[in-house]
Design a protein around this motif. Structure first.
Motif, PDB file in Angstrom:
ATOM      1  N   UNK A 183       0.851  -1.188   0.000  1.00 19.03           N
ATOM      2  CA  UNK A 183       0.000   0.000   0.000  1.00 19.03           C
ATOM      3  C   UNK A 183       0.880   1.229   0.000  1.00 19.03           C
ATOM      4  N   UNK A 184       0.630   2.147  -0.909  1.00 17.01           N
ATOM      5  CA  UNK A 184       1.395   3.386  -0.998  1.00 17.01           C
ATOM      6  C   UNK A 184       0.457   4.553  -0.776  1.00 17.01           C
ATOM      7  N   UNK A 185       0.867   5.518   0.037  1.00 18.65           N
ATOM      8  CA  UNK A 185       0.056   6.718   0.186  1.00 18.65           C
ATOM      9  C   UNK A 185       0.231   7.582  -1.048  1.00 18.65           C
ATOM     10  N   UNK A 186      -0.845   8.218  -1.489  1.00 20.78           N
ATOM     11  CA  UNK A 186      -0.807   9.063  -2.669  1.00 20.78           C
ATOM     12  C   UNK A 186      -0.039  10.339  -2.367  1.00 20.78           C
ATOM     13  N   UNK A 187       0.811  10.772  -3.292  1.00 22.89           N
ATOM     14  CA  UNK A 187       1.604  11.965  -3.083  1.00 22.89           C
ATOM     15  C   UNK A 187       1.499  12.890  -4.296  1.00 22.89           C
ATOM     16  N   UNK A 188       1.753  14.174  -4.098  1.00 20.31           N
ATOM     17  CA  UNK A 188       1.770  15.073  -5.239  1.00 20.31           C
ATOM     18  C   UNK A 188       2.839  14.652  -6.228  1.00 20.31           C
TER      19      UNK A 188
ATOM     20  N   UNK B 176       2.747   4.098   7.951  1.00 20.42           N
ATOM     21  CA  UNK B 176       2.800   2.969   7.021  1.00 20.42           C
ATOM     22  C   UNK B 176       4.153   2.272   7.080  1.00 20.42           C
ATOM     23  N   UNK B 177       5.216   3.076   7.097  1.00 19.39           N
ATOM     24  CA  UNK B 177       6.565   2.496   7.163  1.00 19.39           C
ATOM     25  C   UNK B 177       6.765   1.735   8.464  1.00 19.39           C
TER      26      UNK B 177
ATOM     27  N   UNK C 223       0.209  17.721   6.704  1.00 18.43           N
ATOM     28  CA  UNK C 223       0.813  17.034   7.844  1.00 18.43           C
ATOM     29  C   UNK C 223       0.269  15.613   7.938  1.00 18.43           C
ATOM     30  N   UNK C 224      -1.029  15.455   7.741  1.00 21.97           N
ATOM     31  CA  UNK C 224      -1.639  14.138   7.863  1.00 21.97           C
ATOM     32  C   UNK C 224      -1.014  13.150   6.884  1.00 21.97           C
ATOM     33  N   UNK C 225      -0.688  13.606   5.689  1.00 22.79           N
ATOM     34  CA  UNK C 225      -0.092  12.713   4.699  1.00 22.79           C
ATOM     35  C   UNK C 225       1.328  12.303   5.082  1.00 22.79           C
ATOM     36  N   UNK C 226       2.082  13.231   5.669  1.00 19.71           N
ATOM     37  CA  UNK C 226       3.424  12.889   6.156  1.00 19.71           C
ATOM     38  C   UNK C 226       3.306  11.829   7.247  1.00 19.71           C
ATOM     39  N   UNK C 227       2.405  12.066   8.179  1.00 19.24           N
ATOM     40  CA  UNK C 227       2.228  11.156   9.303  1.00 19.24           C
ATOM     41  C   UNK C 227       1.751   9.791   8.822  1.00 19.24           C
TER      42      UNK C 227
END
Length: 197
Positions: free
Chosen positions: A1-6, A68-69, A59-63
């Motif tokens: 699973x990968x978080x979506x990033x810009x 996840x890691x 911030x939420x996306x960084x966290x």
């Protein structure tokens, strides 16, 4: 699973990415989710705030990426050929991540609240939850394949029961202990086997 990033800006420096994720986890443990800012993470990591916004939306996306890691390393699925044992190991590893010294339980609660307020982040957090559900579901699926429960057992409901109990305690700040992991694994195993006709 990968978080979506810009998808903008220069390619990320892996050293900077790791420094940012490490800094975010340190600050979260020191201050709690609500008191951590992008500015504080950038300062602790030794990077510019603009670098963070090139790579993450908030911030939420960084966290979420840091979480996840941590989960990838801390929660390793094992196959012991026994449903209760596998569930217990999975839950104990999950709860170790939530309790001190990692202490990410309050962070999870903060992300859940953020997901309710920001639909775009909510979708990304939903991807994380779906990944964790898939990992837990695989434990039940293997048990079904070993004939520990019926092949048509309602695995989605079993996953809801296990994670529902965890989230209930997490959101109410009730203990999520190894003893609870053992008890929950035993109860879920009995429920799963009761579905077998």
């Amino acid at each position: 699973m990968e978080t979506e990033r810009p998808k903008v800006g220069r390619k990320r420096s892996e050293a900077a990415r790791k420094a940012i994720l490490r800094a975010s986890l340190e600050l979260l443990r020191e201050r709690g989710y609500g008191k951590v800012t992008v500015d504080a993470i950038a300062e602790r990591a030794g990077v510019g705030k603009q670098t963070m916004y090139r790579w993450w939306r908030s911030k939420a996306d960084v966290v979420l990426e840091a979480l996840t890691e941590e989960a990838r390393v801390a929660i390793v699925d094992r196959d012991s050929n026994d449903l209760e044992s596998d569930l217990g190991a999975f839950l104990k590893a999950t709860f170790r991540l939530l309790n001190p010294p990692r202490a990410l339980g309050p962070v999870m609660s903060g992300l859940m609240a953020e997901a309710q307020l920001d639909p775009a982040f909510g979708a990304r957090f939903g991807d994380y939850i779906a990944w964790r559900r898939k990992s837990l579901g695989a434990i039940f699926q293997r048990a079904a394949e070993r004939n520990e429960l019926s092949a048509d057992a309602d695995i989605e409901l079993l996953v809801d029961m296990v994670f529902g109990a965890m989230w209930y305690r997490l959101l109410l700040d009730r203990p999520i202990s190894p003893k609870f992991a053992t008890s929950l694994a035993r109860t879920a195993t009995r429920a799963a086997r009761a579905q077998k006709s």
